[in-house]
Design a protein around this motif. Structure first.
Motif, PDB file in Angstrom:
ATOM      1  N   PRO A  45      21.142  16.758 -12.542  1.00 48.10           N
ATOM      2  CA  PRO A  45      20.720  15.515 -11.714  1.00 48.10           C
ATOM      3  C   PRO A  45      19.443  15.810 -10.900  1.00 48.10           C
ATOM      4  O   PRO A  45      19.552  16.984 -10.238  1.00 48.10           O
ATOM      5  CB  PRO A  45      21.712  15.007 -10.921  1.00 48.10           C
ATOM      6  N   LEU A  46      18.567  15.029 -10.641  1.00 48.65           N
ATOM      7  CA  LEU A  46      17.269  15.540  -9.812  1.00 48.65           C
ATOM      8  C   LEU A  46      17.596  15.754  -8.344  1.00 48.65           C
ATOM      9  O   LEU A  46      17.025  16.460  -7.769  1.00 48.65           O
ATOM     10  CB  LEU A  46      16.377  14.207 -10.072  1.00 48.65           C
ATOM     11  N   VAL A  47      18.711  14.881  -7.671  1.00 51.30           N
ATOM     12  CA  VAL A  47      18.987  14.948  -6.400  1.00 51.30           C
ATOM     13  C   VAL A  47      19.500  16.335  -6.264  1.00 51.30           C
ATOM     14  O   VAL A  47      19.295  17.292  -5.171  1.00 51.30           O
ATOM     15  CB  VAL A  47      19.724  13.912  -5.887  1.00 51.30           C
ATOM     16  N   ILE A  48      20.364  16.920  -6.900  1.00 48.51           N
ATOM     17  CA  ILE A  48      21.203  18.312  -6.901  1.00 48.51           C
ATOM     18  C   ILE A  48      20.056  19.252  -7.042  1.00 48.51           C
ATOM     19  O   ILE A  48      19.997  20.122  -6.454  1.00 48.51           O
ATOM     20  CB  ILE A  48      22.198  18.415  -7.969  1.00 48.51           C
ATOM     21  N   GLY A  49      19.106  19.051  -8.021  1.00 47.17           N
ATOM     22  CA  GLY A  49      17.960  20.123  -8.648  1.00 47.17           C
ATOM     23  C   GLY A  49      17.201  20.211  -7.152  1.00 47.17           C
ATOM     24  O   GLY A  49      16.733  21.290  -6.641  1.00 47.17           O
ATOM     25  N   GLY A  50      16.677  19.074  -6.600  1.00 47.07           N
ATOM     26  CA  GLY A  50      16.095  18.957  -5.209  1.00 47.07           C
ATOM     27  C   GLY A  50      16.560  19.969  -4.229  1.00 47.07           C
ATOM     28  O   GLY A  50      16.074  20.494  -3.536  1.00 47.07           O
ATOM     29  N   SER A  51      17.702  19.602  -3.916  1.00 42.61           N
ATOM     30  CA  SER A  51      18.609  20.430  -2.910  1.00 42.61           C
ATOM     31  C   SER A  51      18.631  21.807  -3.324  1.00 42.61           C
ATOM     32  O   SER A  51      18.500  22.512  -2.482  1.00 42.61           O
ATOM     33  CB  SER A  51      20.094  19.770  -2.794  1.00 42.61           C
ATOM     34  N   VAL A  52      18.699  22.274  -4.550  1.00 41.03           N
ATOM     35  CA  VAL A  52      18.943  23.600  -4.928  1.00 41.03           C
ATOM     36  C   VAL A  52      17.371  24.279  -4.739  1.00 41.03           C
ATOM     37  O   VAL A  52      17.233  25.356  -3.959  1.00 41.03           O
ATOM     38  CB  VAL A  52      19.132  23.881  -6.230  1.00 41.03           C
ATOM     39  N   VAL A  53      16.318  23.562  -4.888  1.00 43.62           N
ATOM     40  CA  VAL A  53      15.189  24.008  -4.775  1.00 43.62           C
ATOM     41  C   VAL A  53      14.777  24.218  -3.026  1.00 43.62           C
ATOM     42  O   VAL A  53      14.186  25.077  -2.759  1.00 43.62           O
ATOM     43  CB  VAL A  53      13.815  22.983  -5.281  1.00 43.62           C
ATOM     44  N   ALA A  54      15.347  23.137  -2.332  1.00 44.90           N
ATOM     45  CA  ALA A  54      15.072  23.310  -0.921  1.00 44.90           C
ATOM     46  C   ALA A  54      15.916  24.430  -0.204  1.00 44.90           C
ATOM     47  O   ALA A  54      15.324  25.181   0.361  1.00 44.90           O
ATOM     48  CB  ALA A  54      15.651  22.085  -0.212  1.00 44.90           C
ATOM     49  N   LEU A  55      17.031  24.563  -0.825  1.00 43.99           N
ATOM     50  CA  LEU A  55      17.846  25.924  -0.281  1.00 43.99           C
ATOM     51  C   LEU A  55      17.184  27.338  -0.827  1.00 43.99           C
ATOM     52  O   LEU A  55      17.243  27.960   0.153  1.00 43.99           O
ATOM     53  CB  LEU A  55      19.133  25.766  -0.779  1.00 43.99           C
ATOM     54  N   VAL A  56      16.763  27.521  -2.036  1.00 37.38           N
ATOM     55  CA  VAL A  56      16.397  28.616  -2.284  1.00 37.38           C
ATOM     56  C   VAL A  56      14.893  29.016  -1.463  1.00 37.38           C
ATOM     57  O   VAL A  56      14.404  29.973  -1.362  1.00 37.38           O
ATOM     58  CB  VAL A  56      16.036  28.612  -3.717  1.00 37.38           C
ATOM     59  N   SER A  57      14.036  27.919  -1.441  1.00 39.01           N
ATOM     60  CA  SER A  57      12.863  27.772  -0.852  1.00 39.01           C
ATOM     61  C   SER A  57      12.892  28.466   0.672  1.00 39.01           C
ATOM     62  O   SER A  57      12.123  28.952   1.136  1.00 39.01           O
ATOM     63  CB  SER A  57      12.021  26.819  -1.012  1.00 39.01           C
ATOM     64  N   PHE A  58      14.059  27.805   1.224  1.00 45.42           N
ATOM     65  CA  PHE A  58      14.440  28.076   2.703  1.00 45.42           C
ATOM     66  C   PHE A  58      14.738  29.694   2.647  1.00 45.42           C
ATOM     67  O   PHE A  58      14.341  30.337   3.630  1.00 45.42           O
ATOM     68  CB  PHE A  58      15.590  27.426   3.039  1.00 45.42           C
ATOM     69  N   GLY A  59      15.396  30.368   1.762  1.00 48.07           N
ATOM     70  CA  GLY A  59      15.776  31.539   1.836  1.00 48.07           C
ATOM     71  C   GLY A  59      14.469  32.328   1.627  1.00 48.07           C
ATOM     72  O   GLY A  59      14.239  33.555   2.314  1.00 48.07           O
ATOM     73  N   ILE A  60      13.542  32.134   0.859  1.00 49.46           N
ATOM     74  CA  ILE A  60      12.269  32.793   0.448  1.00 49.46           C
ATOM     75  C   ILE A  60      11.485  32.787   1.974  1.00 49.46           C
ATOM     76  O   ILE A  60      10.848  33.650   2.388  1.00 49.46           O
ATOM     77  CB  ILE A  60      11.520  32.187  -0.722  1.00 49.46           C
ATOM     78  N   LEU A  61      11.551  31.372   2.509  1.00 47.41           N
ATOM     79  CA  LEU A  61      10.699  31.361   3.806  1.00 47.41           C
ATOM     80  C   LEU A  61      11.279  32.137   4.869  1.00 47.41           C
ATOM     81  O   LEU A  61      10.410  32.657   5.474  1.00 47.41           O
ATOM     82  CB  LEU A  61      10.690  29.908   4.071  1.00 47.41           C
ATOM     83  N   SER A 116       5.630  27.221  -4.210  1.00 44.99           N
ATOM     84  CA  SER A 116       4.780  26.187  -3.249  1.00 44.99           C
ATOM     85  C   SER A 116       5.536  25.533  -2.267  1.00 44.99           C
ATOM     86  O   SER A 116       4.923  25.315  -1.109  1.00 44.99           O
ATOM     87  CB  SER A 116       4.271  25.009  -4.292  1.00 44.99           C
ATOM     88  N   THR A 117       6.716  25.034  -2.283  1.00 49.69           N
ATOM     89  CA  THR A 117       7.471  24.754  -1.358  1.00 49.69           C
ATOM     90  C   THR A 117       7.781  25.471  -0.146  1.00 49.69           C
ATOM     91  O   THR A 117       7.776  25.241   1.005  1.00 49.69           O
ATOM     92  CB  THR A 117       8.519  23.920  -1.631  1.00 49.69           C
ATOM     93  N   ALA A 118       7.963  26.851  -0.561  1.00 50.39           N
ATOM     94  CA  ALA A 118       8.052  27.745   0.639  1.00 50.39           C
ATOM     95  C   ALA A 118       6.697  28.098   1.544  1.00 50.39           C
ATOM     96  O   ALA A 118       6.734  28.248   2.471  1.00 50.39           O
ATOM     97  CB  ALA A 118       8.497  29.228   0.010  1.00 50.39           C
ATOM     98  N   VAL A 119       5.731  27.910   0.551  1.00 50.04           N
ATOM     99  CA  VAL A 119       4.405  28.170   1.292  1.00 50.04           C
ATOM    100  C   VAL A 119       4.119  26.910   2.235  1.00 50.04           C
ATOM    101  O   VAL A 119       3.559  26.998   3.365  1.00 50.04           O
ATOM    102  CB  VAL A 119       3.468  28.473   0.365  1.00 50.04           C
ATOM    103  N   GLY A 120       4.525  25.500   1.414  1.00 45.48           N
ATOM    104  CA  GLY A 120       4.102  24.512   2.343  1.00 45.48           C
ATOM    105  C   GLY A 120       5.183  24.666   3.566  1.00 45.48           C
ATOM    106  O   GLY A 120       4.410  23.967   4.525  1.00 45.48           O
ATOM    107  N   GLY A 121       6.399  25.184   3.470  1.00 46.10           N
ATOM    108  CA  GLY A 121       7.228  25.233   4.652  1.00 46.10           C
ATOM    109  C   GLY A 121       6.467  26.105   5.821  1.00 46.10           C
ATOM    110  O   GLY A 121       6.519  25.952   6.968  1.00 46.10           O
ATOM    111  N   TYR A 122       5.862  27.310   5.293  1.00 48.76           N
ATOM    112  CA  TYR A 122       5.354  28.188   6.183  1.00 48.76           C
ATOM    113  C   TYR A 122       4.098  27.445   6.839  1.00 48.76           C
ATOM    114  O   TYR A 122       3.968  27.491   8.017  1.00 48.76           O
ATOM    115  CB  TYR A 122       4.891  29.428   5.519  1.00 48.76           C
ATOM    116  N   ALA A 123       3.357  26.628   6.098  1.00 44.05           N
ATOM    117  CA  ALA A 123       2.159  25.700   6.588  1.00 44.05           C
ATOM    118  C   ALA A 123       2.528  24.938   7.911  1.00 44.05           C
ATOM    119  O   ALA A 123       2.075  24.828   8.968  1.00 44.05           O
ATOM    120  CB  ALA A 123       1.506  25.019   5.745  1.00 44.05           C
TER     121      ALA A 123
END
Length: 418
Positions: A128-144, A309-316
């Protein structure tokens, strides 16, 4: 060969190796040029208008080279990022207003990138899109979390790896598509078909030159090349600017080629196929009409695009807050604030591709507020000293700023009318 020639060759080889080690910041910033917003506009343009808008993509890529070089140049010469320079020069009220609009553009960036990653996870795993979005947010946080002045190499390594995945994912279909290269060449002639083609052209530009990439690149260049408390002599600044020209040219050459590959692929293989106005539909069409593996690789590339891109956006976003508010905020808090709008949009059931496109309209409003000050600052001798922009670069900067602002105004007007 004389001893002097041998020595000269060794010096040149060592100099080239040192120059190579200075590359990197532009490749991280280049992620912004292959994010889900670019994917949506490039595929739509190619599927709907064939090769008509090739010229727009090429000019947008050239404009991006100018913008990103100026961003890095400001940091290398002054030792400060664009948000820091503006934070020092703006009075309190204007500084706070500037920060507020910059935060809005970061939130809009997160909307596009989290939605793109969520769509990729839905294509790949049926999440589901909400779960997928949450996964993206968590993984990008780890990258950041890898990003800091002391660990930029680790952050850069991960982002470069994802850029390689993006390049393969978005370019692989071109190898098995029958591109009309004569038609692609004809697409380099500037022209439009109708109002919708103008809208798409403005969307391509709006998705290409993004405000967070400008903010991020200046901070990345500062972190990489300007150790705190150390003054860079003029010879080193010249050396760094030379490396930056190669860095920007190479990074945006890769990003521009990936964008062009997407447009050519859509023009060659997706034209006239129903459903290609969504990312899910485009992936399905690639699987059905090119090869199942191509649709799969495209989805993997889209996922890497959303995560990187969301990791780079978070950095910005963190750099904007630090430079304009002069405060450091927890990365976790920042991520929660900027990602919540994307998760809300996914949760209420809005059309994700439509939301992605509308986010580009919001970003279009932020481009002039990042680009125009950058062009003015780098043309100001009081700021840049002997490294102030020469006449050709001043003209190029003014033309790029004027053209992008104009096209994004057209994007805004046409979108609101539609």
């Amino acid at each position: 060969m004389t001893a002097g020639q041998v020595a000269e060759r060794h010096v040149r080889a060592r100099s080239e190796r040192q120059l190579f080690r200075l590359l990197g910041p532009a490749f991280i910033a280049a992620i912004a040029y292959v994010d889900p917003g670019n994917v949506a506009t490039n595929l739509t343009a190619g599927a709907k208008y064939g090769y008509l808008l090739v010229w727009v993509l090429l000019l947008a890529s050239a404009a991006a080279v100018v913008a990103q070089y100026l961003s890095a140049k400001l940091a290398i010469v002054t030792g400060r990022s664009l948000p820091e320079v503006l934070g020092e020069r703006l009075p309190t009220k204007r500084r706070l207003l500037y920060w507020a609009q910059a935060e809005v553009t970061i939130a809009a960036t997160e909307v596009a990138e989290v939605i793109g990653g969520a769509i990729a996870l839905q294509i790949l795993f049926g999440l589901p899109l909400v779960i997928g979005g949450s996964v993206v947010a968590l993984v990008s946080f780890g990258i950041l979390m890898l990003q800091s002045r002391h660990r930029q190499n680790s952050f850069q390594f991960v982002i470069l790896g994802m850029l390689a995945i993006i390049t393969i994912g978005f370019s692989s279909g071109l190898a098995v598509s029958h591109v009309d290269w004569l038609g692609a060449l004809g697409g380099m002639v500037p022209r439009f078909d109708d109002t919708e083609s103008v809208l798409l052209a403005a969307g391509i530009v709006g998705a290409t030159v993004m405000p967070h990439a400008i903010y991020a690149h200046s901070s990345l260049a500062r972190d990489r090349h300007c150790p705190p408390g150390r003054y860079a002599p003029s010879w080193r600044v010249k050396r760094l600017l030379q490396a930056t020209r190669w860095d920007v040219g190479a990074a945006l050459g890769v990003a521009g080629s990936v964008n062009l590959a997407m447009l050519l692929l859509a023009a060659a293989a997706l034209g006239g196929i129903p459903g290609t106005d969504t990312l899910q539909g485009a992936a399905r069409a690639m699987s059905d009409h090119i090869a199942p593996m191509i649709g799969l690789v495209f989805a993997i590339g889209l996922l890497a695009s959303g995560l990187a891109s969301t990791a780079v956006g978070g950095y910005a976003g963190s750099e904007i807050m630090a430079g304009l508010l002069r405060v450091q905020v927890s990365v976790l808090v920042r991520r929660a604030v900027t990602i919540v709008p994307a998760l809300v949009i996914l949760g209420v059931g809005l059309d994700p591709t439509r939301a992605l496109v509308l986010s580009q309209v919001v970003l279009s409003l932020g481009i002039p507020l990042a680009l125009v000050p950058l062009v003015r600052l780098t043309a100001d001798r009081a700021v840049m000293g002997q490294f102030v922009n020469g006449v050709p670069l001043r003209v190029a900067g003014a033309v790029v700023a004027t053209a992008i602002v104009g096209l994004n105004v057209v994007l805004l007007i046409l979108t609101l009318k539609g």
